[in-house]
Design an enzyme around this catalytic site. Structure first.
Site, PDB file in Angstrom:
ATOM      1  N   LYS A  40       0.827  -1.208   0.000  1.00 45.91           N
ATOM      2  CA  LYS A  40       0.000   0.000   0.000  1.00 45.91           C
ATOM      3  C   LYS A  40       0.863   1.260   0.000  1.00 45.91           C
ATOM      4  O   LYS A  40       0.382   2.350   0.295  1.00 45.91           O
ATOM      5  CB  LYS A  40      -0.927   0.018   1.224  1.00 45.91           C
ATOM      6  CG  LYS A  40      -1.909  -1.147   1.277  1.00 45.91           C
ATOM      7  CD  LYS A  40      -2.915  -1.068   0.164  1.00 45.91           C
ATOM      8  CE  LYS A  40      -3.939  -2.198   0.274  1.00 45.91           C
ATOM      9  NZ  LYS A  40      -4.920  -2.129  -0.846  1.00 45.91           N
ATOM     10  N   GLU A 127       4.294  15.025   5.967  1.00 47.13           N
ATOM     11  CA  GLU A 127       4.008  15.606   7.284  1.00 47.13           C
ATOM     12  C   GLU A 127       4.693  14.806   8.394  1.00 47.13           C
ATOM     13  O   GLU A 127       5.213  15.375   9.361  1.00 47.13           O
ATOM     14  CB  GLU A 127       2.499  15.670   7.505  1.00 47.13           C
ATOM     15  CG  GLU A 127       1.826  16.698   6.594  1.00 47.13           C
ATOM     16  CD  GLU A 127       0.316  16.701   6.697  1.00 47.13           C
ATOM     17  OE1 GLU A 127      -0.258  17.785   6.916  1.00 47.13           O
ATOM     18  OE2 GLU A 127      -0.300  15.616   6.559  1.00 47.13           O
ATOM     19  N   GLU A 147      -2.738  17.252  -1.761  1.00 50.99           N
ATOM     20  CA  GLU A 147      -4.076  17.522  -1.232  1.00 50.99           C
ATOM     21  C   GLU A 147      -4.790  18.622  -2.025  1.00 50.99           C
ATOM     22  O   GLU A 147      -5.993  18.550  -2.260  1.00 50.99           O
ATOM     23  CB  GLU A 147      -3.981  17.919   0.250  1.00 50.99           C
ATOM     24  CG  GLU A 147      -3.591  16.789   1.182  1.00 50.99           C
ATOM     25  CD  GLU A 147      -2.079  16.616   1.319  1.00 50.99           C
ATOM     26  OE1 GLU A 147      -1.654  15.866   2.207  1.00 50.99           O
ATOM     27  OE2 GLU A 147      -1.320  17.223   0.522  1.00 50.99           O
TER      28      GLU A 147
END
Length: 275
Positions: A40, A127, A147
């Site tokens: 993933k 982040e 984003e």
């Protein structure tokens, strides 16, 4: 070499890798923590975030530094959008605050954390990397904040921590245009502290972590906890806090011995780069 076991031993669920979502290995005084969802691309879901928090808490109790890295093709491709679901504004707010709390445990913990970065370091992965105290990127690493292109906004602390590393204008460029930074651009912008050849980030991060593990604890406390706060203070308040931390560190139990070693020529002198 220390011990190795899973920080999250719970059974895997659909969409998770078999086994632990985060692995933990103690090598001497350094804890090696790995994001472990390689198929993933180490996308961050709530269970991985919980496992990471548990691993960081464990390291604080038995290590003096951490290397944080990702298993598989990259460090982390960010938020697991496959598990994203419709949330109310209140739910999004509290979900974001949960990320802040876990990343604060990295940033404001008792011991320094070095991120070893390769491949995608994107969105929430960036982040998380920004929450670490040092970042070593190999030449395959790339950095993005997608984003903005997906109609959402960062929620894991980038507005504060990525912006402080890169500057608000560079972060705005990444979010508004989808700009992707390679490792060299990240170093020039202040996002990466070191750039190394492909595959060498863990070794360099381990070297740095070993060095930091030998630091005097009161000096580490000052760097991890006073220095970031001083950046938010007025000049005079910052200088006052600096003096307080200097008084604390220089009267600590390790300072006298280390200073004596230097004065009596038992300690190493500072050498130039590459010496």
């Amino acid at each position: 070499m220390g011990t190795s076991d899973a920080a999250d031993a719970s059974a895997a669920r659909p969409g998770d890798e078999a086994g632990a979502l985060v692995t933990y290995e103690l090598r001497g005084a350094v804890a090696w923590i790995a994001l472990n969802r390689p198929s993933k691309r180490n996308a961050i879901n709530d269970r991985l975030l919980d496992a990471l928090g548990a691993a960081i808490a464990r390291a604080a109790g038995e290590a003096r530094a951490v290397v944080l890295h990702g298993n598989g093709p990259c460090f982390s491709a960010g938020l697991d959008l496959a598990e994203h679901r419709a949330r109310s504004a209140e739910e999004v707010f509290h979900h974001s605050r949960g990320w802040h709390a876990t990343f604060a445990a990295v940033r404001r913990g008792r011991i320094p954390v070095v991120a070893a970065l390769h491949g995608a370091t994107v969105g929430g992965g960036l982040e998380l990397a920004a929450a670490c105290h040092l970042r070593v990127a190999d030449s395959t690493a790339f950095f993005a904040l997608p984003e903005g292109q997906r109609g959402i906004y960062v929620g894991g602390g980038a507005s504060v921590h990525v912006a402080r590393l890169l500057g608000a204008s560079r972060m705005a460029d990444m979010m508004l245009t989808g700009r992707v930074l390679d490792a060299d651009a990240a170093e020039r912008g202040g996002l990466a502290n070191y750039v190394v050849p492909a595959g060498e980030a863990p070794a360099k991060a381990g070297e740095l972590a070993e060095r930091m593990a030998g630091m005097a604890p009161l000096t580490v406390l000052g760097v991890l906890h006073a220095l970031p706060r001083i950046q938010d203070m007025s000049e005079e308040d910052g200088l006052f806090v600096e003096s307080l931390v200097a008084a604390l560190a220089q009267t600590g139990p390790e300072a006298a011995a280390r200073l004596a070693d230097f004065v009596e020529k038992r300690g190493a002198k500072v050498a130039g780069p590459g010496a």
